[in-house]
Design an enzyme around this catalytic site. Structure first.
Site, PDB file in Angstrom:
ATOM      1  N   SER A   1       0.042   0.578  -1.730  1.00  0.00           N
ATOM      2  CA  SER A   1      -0.404  -0.786  -1.492  1.00  0.00           C
ATOM      3  C   SER A   1      -1.239  -1.242  -2.675  1.00  0.00           C
ATOM      4  O   SER A   1      -1.467  -0.484  -3.617  1.00  0.00           O
ATOM      5  CB  SER A   1      -1.231  -0.848  -0.210  1.00  0.00           C
ATOM      6  OG  SER A   1      -2.478  -0.228  -0.458  1.00  0.00           O
ATOM      7  N   LYS A   2      -1.702  -2.475  -2.562  1.00  0.00           N
ATOM      8  CA  LYS A   2      -2.423  -3.094  -3.681  1.00  0.00           C
ATOM      9  C   LYS A   2      -3.578  -2.242  -4.182  1.00  0.00           C
ATOM     10  O   LYS A   2      -3.902  -2.254  -5.358  1.00  0.00           O
ATOM     11  CB  LYS A   2      -2.954  -4.460  -3.266  1.00  0.00           C
ATOM     12  CG  LYS A   2      -1.844  -5.464  -3.128  1.00  0.00           C
ATOM     13  CD  LYS A   2      -2.361  -6.884  -3.300  1.00  0.00           C
ATOM     14  CE  LYS A   2      -1.219  -7.886  -3.272  1.00  0.00           C
ATOM     15  NZ  LYS A   2      -0.943  -8.376  -1.918  1.00  0.00           N
ATOM     16  N   ARG A   3      -4.199  -1.503  -3.241  1.00  0.00           N
ATOM     17  CA  ARG A   3      -5.359  -0.775  -3.730  1.00  0.00           C
ATOM     18  C   ARG A   3      -4.988   0.380  -4.648  1.00  0.00           C
ATOM     19  O   ARG A   3      -5.831   0.949  -5.306  1.00  0.00           O
ATOM     20  CB  ARG A   3      -6.274  -0.376  -2.561  1.00  0.00           C
ATOM     21  CG  ARG A   3      -5.844   0.654  -1.704  1.00  0.00           C
ATOM     22  CD  ARG A   3      -6.520   0.662  -0.352  1.00  0.00           C
ATOM     23  NE  ARG A   3      -5.556   1.277   0.506  1.00  0.00           N
ATOM     24  CZ  ARG A   3      -5.294   2.566   0.489  1.00  0.00           C
ATOM     25  NH1 ARG A   3      -6.000   3.370  -0.263  1.00  0.00           N
ATOM     26  NH2 ARG A   3      -4.353   3.053   1.236  1.00  0.00           N
TER      27      ARG A   3
ATOM     28  N   GLY B   1      -3.145  -0.148  -7.213  1.00  0.00           N
ATOM     29  CA  GLY B   1      -2.857  -0.771  -8.513  1.00  0.00           C
ATOM     30  C   GLY B   1      -1.667  -1.695  -8.380  1.00  0.00           C
ATOM     31  O   GLY B   1      -1.412  -2.228  -7.305  1.00  0.00           O
TER      32      GLY B   1
END
Ligand code: GLU
Length: 490
Positions: free
Chosen positions: A260-262, A264
């Site tokens: 997911s976005k966390r 990167g």
């Protein structure tokens, strides 16, 4: 289990929901489907699953199509290209789903359900308290016409639920990758196929579309595996032939969580912007969950698209989740960047150079290509290029701290002065004579190795690492070299 169905041409599809960008996981699903279609001479179909109008956007559709094109994945049927099985946007297929829903209602495979969200929630909570299964309890299964009329008069809008046959105790998904996966009947309660707004629910739309589009192989992320028994029930009720199912493992971040976005950058568009090459993305992603047979012995990891088409098979897709390792992707992209035609890399580098405030147009194209070629030696991605070649564009060199150290000793000044004089005196400024000049500076001063080369590199580029020194000097040109040597050691 063989995946090839000899009588019919393979038809596979990629069916993104356009509520965001093309995620690397989605791209990997598209790649697997595309490779199988190309390998088997089949068709790759793109279908936009936009029944969820609240979350679907035109800009997302555009971004997904753009990313697929950028990766080099073309589709034989779908948006922009059409085809015999269209429309290829679910929103334009609403009436088709409603026709099939009407058939299921008529045949007793489905019923209208008038329960409100609050009622459903209250009964669900109670079922959990009493240790019963929290799925839909079938309350509206056998409403009389009078009861239905009363609900309608009261303004309740029904959903349509599929009536899961009571005589089934389990549903087995024959998955091409995982083998037989059993689902207990108690896990599957009567599910919604048409929402109260008249739009088909995912499982219903996807089953009808896959059947009508004559999809032979449904290859998708294994996050959809739990939907498949519902789809199988629908195939059966609608009298459709089952496709081959192949659920591919999720791509996980380094912490074992779903990417997911966390973690990167997760969208193909982001990687494109950062200056990754599409062929490197394909090569990297295809190896998340699949590997060619020979790789086990050769350890080979670099494959062109043609080689992948030749080698791809569903049999070699693994069951286990695939890890996403940014360092590995960087390594691979760097490798591709160094192997690619320098002219192409230069074209791709131009926007990043301009973004950094440089005017690459100041250089003749040939020179510019050489600069980019020198700068790509240590790149992970092209957005790093400006930092690698800034000293070719900046009028003055910024000397990094570590380079300052190298320039401190007296011997460094001696080298720089002597080299400057030799450079100025060279009858011809060309790599061979520059090399000779450095050599004779060393001999005359009795200095060699690092103590000879490092001060020159530090004075000319401001850093201790970079491309081959003679090439760096050639590209900088005699005048600038002389100026920079003088600036440090006058
Ligand atoms: N639209 C679904 C998604 O984006 C894919 C459905 C499918 O492949 O069956 O997750």
């Amino acid at each position: 289990m063989s995946i090839t169905n000899n009588e019919a041409t393979i038809r596979v599809r990629f069916a993104p929901s356009p509520s965001g960008y093309l995620h690397v996981g989605g791209a990997r699903t598209a790649i697997f489907n595309w490779l199988l279609a190309r390998k088997e001479g089949g068709a790759f179909i793109l279908r936009i699953e936009d029944t969820d109008q609240a979350r679907s956007t035109e800009s997302s559709i555009e971004a997904i199509l753009d990313s697929l094109k950028w990766l080099g994945l073309d589709w034989d049927e779908g948006p922009e290209v059409g085809g015999d099985f269209g429309p290829y946007r679910q929103f334009e297929r609403k009436h088709i789903y409603l026709d099939y829903a009407a058939t299921l209602l008529e045949e007793g495979h489905a019923y209208c359900c008038y329960c409100t969200a609050e009622e459903l929630e209250a009964r669900r909570a109670q079922a959990i308290r009493e240790g019963r299964s929290p799925g839909y309890d079938g309350r509206c299964r056998n409403l009389s016409q009078a009861e239905e009329d009363a609900f309608r008069v009261a303004g309740r809008l029904p959903v349509i639920r599929f009536e899961v046959p009571d005589d089934r105790d389990k549903i087995v998904v024959e998955d091409n990758i995982r083998g037989g996966v059993e689902f207990d009947r108690s896990q599957i309660s009567d599910f919604v196929i048409v929402r109260s707004n008249g739009l088909a629910a995912y499982n219903f739309a996807v089953t009808i579309d896959d059947a009508l589009m004559e999809i032979t192989h449904v290859i998708r992320g294994d996050d959809h595996l739990s939907n498949t028994p519902r789809q199988i029930l629908l195939y059966e009720a609608l009298g459709f032939e089952l496709p081959v199912f192949a659920h591919i493992p999720m791509i996980l971040g380094e912490d074992g969580q779903r990417l997911s976005k966390r973690h990167g950058a997760t969208s193909i568009g982001q990687y494109r912007e950062l200056g990754y090459l599409p062929e490197a993305m394909i090569n990297y992603l295809v190896l998340r969950g699949w590997s060619p047979e020979e790789a086990a012995t050769t350890g080979e990891e670099i494959y062109s698209l043609e080689e992948l088409v030749e080698r791809f098979s569903l049999e070699r897709v693994t069951k286990n989740p695939a890890g996403f390792d940014p360092a590995k992707l960087n390594w691979m992209n760097g490798l591709y960047l160094r192997q690619t035609d320098p002219d192409r890399v230069t074209d791709l580098a131009l926007p990043y150079l301009r973004q950094a405030g440089f005017t690459p147009e100041d250089y003749a194209r040939e020179k510019l290509t050489e600069i980019v070629d020198l700068g790509r030696g240590r790149l992970n991605c092209l957005s790093e290029i400006a930092g690698e070649v800034d000293y070719f564009f900046n009028p003055e060199v910024q000397i990094a701290a570590e380079a300052v150290e190298v320039l401190k000793p007296e011997s460094a000044s001696l080298v720089l002065k002597a080299f400057r004089e030799k450079l100025m005196a060279l009858p011809e400024f060309e790599p061979g004579s520059v090399k000779e000049a450095i050599k004779s500076v060393g001999q005359e001063l009795g200095i060699k190795g690092k103590s000879l080369f490092m001060p020159i590199r530090a004075a000319l580029s401001g850093r201790l690492h970079g491309p081959e020194l003679i090439r760096l000097i050639s590209v900088l040109g005699r005048d600038r070299c002389v100026d920079r040597l003088r600036a440090v050691a006058n």
